[in-house]
Design a protein around this motif. Structure first.
Motif, PDB file in Angstrom:
ATOM      1  N   MET A 227       0.840  -1.200   0.000  1.00  0.00           N
ATOM      2  CA  MET A 227       0.000   0.000   0.000  1.00  0.00           C
ATOM      3  C   MET A 227       0.879   1.256   0.000  1.00  0.00           C
ATOM      4  SD  MET A 227      -2.618   1.361   2.948  1.00  0.00           S
ATOM      5  CE  MET A 227      -2.536  -0.164   3.832  1.00  0.00           C
ATOM      6  N   SER A 228       0.596   2.168  -0.917  1.00  0.00           N
ATOM      7  CA  SER A 228       1.376   3.417  -0.884  1.00  0.00           C
ATOM      8  C   SER A 228       0.807   4.348   0.189  1.00  0.00           C
ATOM      9  CB  SER A 228       1.326   4.098  -2.251  1.00  0.00           C
ATOM     10  OG  SER A 228      -0.011   4.385  -2.558  1.00  0.00           O
ATOM     11  N   MET A 229       1.559   5.373   0.517  1.00  0.00           N
ATOM     12  CA  MET A 229       1.136   6.296   1.571  1.00  0.00           C
ATOM     13  C   MET A 229      -0.155   7.027   1.162  1.00  0.00           C
ATOM     14  SD  MET A 229       3.496   9.252   3.261  1.00  0.00           S
ATOM     15  CE  MET A 229       3.631  10.235   1.757  1.00  0.00           C
ATOM     16  N   GLN A 230      -1.174   6.925   2.036  1.00  0.00           N
ATOM     17  CA  GLN A 230      -2.490   7.486   1.702  1.00  0.00           C
ATOM     18  C   GLN A 230      -2.711   8.891   2.276  1.00  0.00           C
ATOM     19  OE1 GLN A 230      -5.078   5.029   0.225  1.00  0.00           O
ATOM     20  NE2 GLN A 230      -2.993   4.427  -0.299  1.00  0.00           N
ATOM     21  N   ALA A 231      -2.050   9.175   3.395  1.00  0.00           N
ATOM     22  CA  ALA A 231      -2.281  10.465   4.078  1.00  0.00           C
ATOM     23  C   ALA A 231      -1.142  10.740   5.054  1.00  0.00           C
ATOM     24  CB  ALA A 231      -3.615  10.435   4.824  1.00  0.00           C
ATOM     25  N   VAL A 232      -1.035  11.978   5.465  1.00  0.00           N
ATOM     26  CA  VAL A 232       0.009  12.390   6.422  1.00  0.00           C
ATOM     27  C   VAL A 232      -0.654  13.183   7.547  1.00  0.00           C
ATOM     28  CG1 VAL A 232       2.148  13.726   6.717  1.00  0.00           C
ATOM     29  CG2 VAL A 232       1.717  12.511   4.562  1.00  0.00           C
ATOM     30  N   ILE A 233      -0.212  12.921   8.783  1.00  0.00           N
ATOM     31  CA  ILE A 233      -0.693  13.705   9.929  1.00  0.00           C
ATOM     32  C   ILE A 233       0.506  14.444  10.531  1.00  0.00           C
ATOM     33  CG2 ILE A 233      -1.830  13.688  12.182  1.00  0.00           C
ATOM     34  CD1 ILE A 233      -3.113  11.006  11.426  1.00  0.00           C
ATOM     35  N   PHE A 234       0.419  15.756  10.568  1.00  0.00           N
ATOM     36  CA  PHE A 234       1.493  16.574  11.141  1.00  0.00           C
ATOM     37  C   PHE A 234       1.136  16.988  12.559  1.00  0.00           C
ATOM     38  CE2 PHE A 234       1.962  17.420   6.570  1.00  0.00           C
ATOM     39  CZ  PHE A 234       3.338  17.304   6.407  1.00  0.00           C
TER      40      PHE A 234
ATOM     41  N   GLU B  78       5.389   7.951  20.499  1.00  0.00           N
ATOM     42  CA  GLU B  78       4.834   6.764  21.152  1.00  0.00           C
ATOM     43  C   GLU B  78       3.357   6.580  20.777  1.00  0.00           C
ATOM     44  OE1 GLU B  78       5.614   6.622  25.393  1.00  0.00           O
ATOM     45  OE2 GLU B  78       4.020   5.124  25.639  1.00  0.00           O
ATOM     46  N   ALA B  79       2.605   7.668  20.769  1.00  0.00           N
ATOM     47  CA  ALA B  79       1.179   7.607  20.414  1.00  0.00           C
ATOM     48  C   ALA B  79       1.000   7.053  19.002  1.00  0.00           C
ATOM     49  CB  ALA B  79       0.558   9.002  20.514  1.00  0.00           C
ATOM     50  N   ALA B  80       1.806   7.539  18.074  1.00  0.00           N
ATOM     51  CA  ALA B  80       1.681   7.118  16.677  1.00  0.00           C
ATOM     52  C   ALA B  80       2.087   5.643  16.508  1.00  0.00           C
ATOM     53  CB  ALA B  80       2.537   8.016  15.790  1.00  0.00           C
ATOM     54  N   LEU B  81       3.146   5.233  17.200  1.00  0.00           N
ATOM     55  CA  LEU B  81       3.574   3.828  17.106  1.00  0.00           C
ATOM     56  C   LEU B  81       2.501   2.911  17.695  1.00  0.00           C
ATOM     57  CD1 LEU B  81       7.360   4.122  18.079  1.00  0.00           C
ATOM     58  CD2 LEU B  81       6.418   3.601  15.802  1.00  0.00           C
ATOM     59  N   ARG B  82       1.938   3.319  18.837  1.00  0.00           N
ATOM     60  CA  ARG B  82       0.886   2.515  19.469  1.00  0.00           C
ATOM     61  C   ARG B  82      -0.317   2.365  18.551  1.00  0.00           C
ATOM     62  NH1 ARG B  82      -0.822   4.179  25.419  1.00  0.00           N
ATOM     63  NH2 ARG B  82       1.159   4.910  26.210  1.00  0.00           N
ATOM     64  N   GLY B  83      -0.576   3.400  17.736  1.00  0.00           N
ATOM     65  CA  GLY B  83      -1.716   3.369  16.828  1.00  0.00           C
ATOM     66  C   GLY B  83      -1.441   2.596  15.551  1.00  0.00           C
ATOM     67  N   GLY B  84      -0.178   2.200  15.332  1.00  0.00           N
ATOM     68  CA  GLY B  84       0.169   1.429  14.125  1.00  0.00           C
ATOM     69  C   GLY B  84       0.489   2.277  12.913  1.00  0.00           C
ATOM     70  N   PHE B  85       0.839   3.548  13.142  1.00  0.00           N
ATOM     71  CA  PHE B  85       1.164   4.462  12.036  1.00  0.00           C
ATOM     72  C   PHE B  85       2.641   4.379  11.665  1.00  0.00           C
ATOM     73  CE2 PHE B  85      -2.525   6.166  14.151  1.00  0.00           C
ATOM     74  CZ  PHE B  85      -3.286   6.742  13.159  1.00  0.00           C
TER      75      PHE B  85
ATOM     76  N   GLN C 276       7.651   8.574   2.653  1.00  0.00           N
ATOM     77  CA  GLN C 276       7.364   7.281   2.034  1.00  0.00           C
ATOM     78  C   GLN C 276       8.230   6.165   2.623  1.00  0.00           C
ATOM     79  OE1 GLN C 276       7.525   8.867  -1.848  1.00  0.00           O
ATOM     80  NE2 GLN C 276       5.303   8.787  -2.143  1.00  0.00           N
ATOM     81  N   GLU C 277       9.455   6.510   2.992  1.00  0.00           N
ATOM     82  CA  GLU C 277      10.337   5.522   3.621  1.00  0.00           C
ATOM     83  C   GLU C 277       9.757   5.071   4.971  1.00  0.00           C
ATOM     84  OE1 GLU C 277      12.721   3.837   2.462  1.00  0.00           O
ATOM     85  OE2 GLU C 277      13.403   2.897   4.320  1.00  0.00           O
ATOM     86  N   ALA C 278       9.227   6.013   5.748  1.00  0.00           N
ATOM     87  CA  ALA C 278       8.599   5.658   7.039  1.00  0.00           C
ATOM     88  C   ALA C 278       7.384   4.767   6.797  1.00  0.00           C
ATOM     89  CB  ALA C 278       8.197   6.924   7.786  1.00  0.00           C
ATOM     90  N   SER C 279       6.640   5.073   5.762  1.00  0.00           N
ATOM     91  CA  SER C 279       5.458   4.282   5.429  1.00  0.00           C
ATOM     92  C   SER C 279       5.864   2.843   5.081  1.00  0.00           C
ATOM     93  CB  SER C 279       4.744   4.934   4.237  1.00  0.00           C
ATOM     94  OG  SER C 279       3.536   4.279   3.968  1.00  0.00           O
ATOM     95  N   ARG C 280       6.907   2.706   4.275  1.00  0.00           N
ATOM     96  CA  ARG C 280       7.401   1.353   3.892  1.00  0.00           C
ATOM     97  C   ARG C 280       7.864   0.596   5.127  1.00  0.00           C
ATOM     98  NH1 ARG C 280       9.180   3.773  -0.943  1.00  0.00           N
ATOM     99  NH2 ARG C 280      11.081   4.524   0.062  1.00  0.00           N
ATOM    100  N   ARG C 281       8.666   1.269   5.970  1.00  0.00           N
ATOM    101  CA  ARG C 281       9.217   0.572   7.163  1.00  0.00           C
ATOM    102  C   ARG C 281       8.092   0.137   8.097  1.00  0.00           C
ATOM    103  NH1 ARG C 281      14.833   3.760   8.690  1.00  0.00           N
ATOM    104  NH2 ARG C 281      15.659   3.699   6.574  1.00  0.00           N
ATOM    105  N   CYS C 282       7.048   0.929   8.186  1.00  0.00           N
ATOM    106  CA  CYS C 282       5.917   0.573   9.057  1.00  0.00           C
ATOM    107  C   CYS C 282       5.206  -0.667   8.492  1.00  0.00           C
ATOM    108  CB  CYS C 282       4.946   1.760   9.108  1.00  0.00           C
ATOM    109  SG  CYS C 282       3.335   1.369   9.739  1.00  0.00           S
ATOM    110  N   GLN C 283       5.017  -0.680   7.183  1.00  0.00           N
ATOM    111  CA  GLN C 283       4.248  -1.780   6.577  1.00  0.00           C
ATOM    112  C   GLN C 283       5.034  -3.084   6.516  1.00  0.00           C
ATOM    113  OE1 GLN C 283       2.033  -0.637   2.988  1.00  0.00           O
ATOM    114  NE2 GLN C 283       2.147   1.462   3.742  1.00  0.00           N
TER     115      GLN C 283
END
Ligand code: BG6
Ligand code: MG
Length: 220
Positions: free
Chosen positions: A1-8, A174-181, A211-218
């Motif tokens: 899945m490619s990156m769908q959205a970004v939260i700043f 920590e919040a973002a990692l806990r949420g699976g982002f 996009q690199e963060a998105s790949r590493r997460c997935q």
């Protein structure tokens, strides 16, 4: 899945309002005879207003009315600072990154602990660009709970794994990692080192980094 959205995150990512918070807390504490310095201010990064005051007060006891009055006064001082904020206060690399996301058709949102988030974004001249603004009023549980980011992903109709969060605070990462982002941490490794990708400052942010963060997460 490619990156769908970004939260700043806002404070420390889109703009550096830490100085404004520092000056406002300092003024309040000087008036109340409570010690307050920049090291203490660092500990307040990403913390809600009331949680910040609890940390500042430490063992000092104040009644509820005094506590509330202190919060109101601090916010009034902060508003004086905000009135001076202009689009020039956007951090380096942010205008180009928002343009790149627009060009790629990737929506973006704000996920901030601040109740002043909309006001700050308006002063910066970028409020209308965000698909959603999640702020200190959006959910009950503050970061490091994942609730705020999850509520935003829901509002954007994207899965957390398809979404990248950009954060400068330990609690926010920590919040973002806990949420699976997917998470990009901005700042020193000691603070944001748990993120999928770490950059020293906002000037180093780019579509590739997100996009690199998105790949590493997935593929973690
Ligand atoms: C966070 C800041 O984004 O917002 C904190 O990092 C601040 O320093 C918090 O305390 C709450 O902000 P406000 O604008 O609601 O007082
Ligand atoms: Mg922040």
């Amino acid at each position: 899945m490619s990156m769908q959205a970004v939260i700043f995150d806002l404070d420390g990512v889109l703009t550096d309002t830490a100085e404004g918070h520092y000056l406002s807390w300092k003024r309040l504490c000087d008036e109340a005879g409570i010690p307050f310095d920049r090291a203490m201010n660092e500990q307040l990064r990403g913390r809600r207003r009331a949680d910040s005051l609890r940390l500042i007060l430490g063992d000092r006891q104040v009644d509820e009315a005094t506590f509330e009055a202190m919060l109101v006064r601090k916010n009034a001082y902060y508003h004086e600072y905000l009135a001076t904020l202009t689009p020039e206060a956007l951090l380096p690399g942010i205008p180009a990154l928002l343009d790149a996301l627009d060009a790629a058709g990737i929506p973006y949102a704000v996920g901030s602990a601040s109740r002043n988030a909309r006001r700050v974004l308006a002063q910066l001249g970028i409020l209308e660009r965000f698909a959603f603004v999640g702020d200190g009023n959006t959910v009950a549980r503050a970061k490091p709970a994942p609730d705020l980011f999850l509520a935003i992903a829901d509002a954007l109709a994207v899965l957390p794994t398809g979404c990248v969060v950009v954060e400068d605070a330990h609690a926010g990462v920590e919040a973002a990692l806990r949420g699976g982002f997917g998470v990009v941490g901005v700042g020193p490794v000691e603070r944001v080192g748990a993120a999928h990708v770490v950059v020293p400052d906002t000037a180093a942010l780019s579509l590739d980094v997100l996009q690199e963060a998105s790949r590493r997460c997935q593929f973690a």
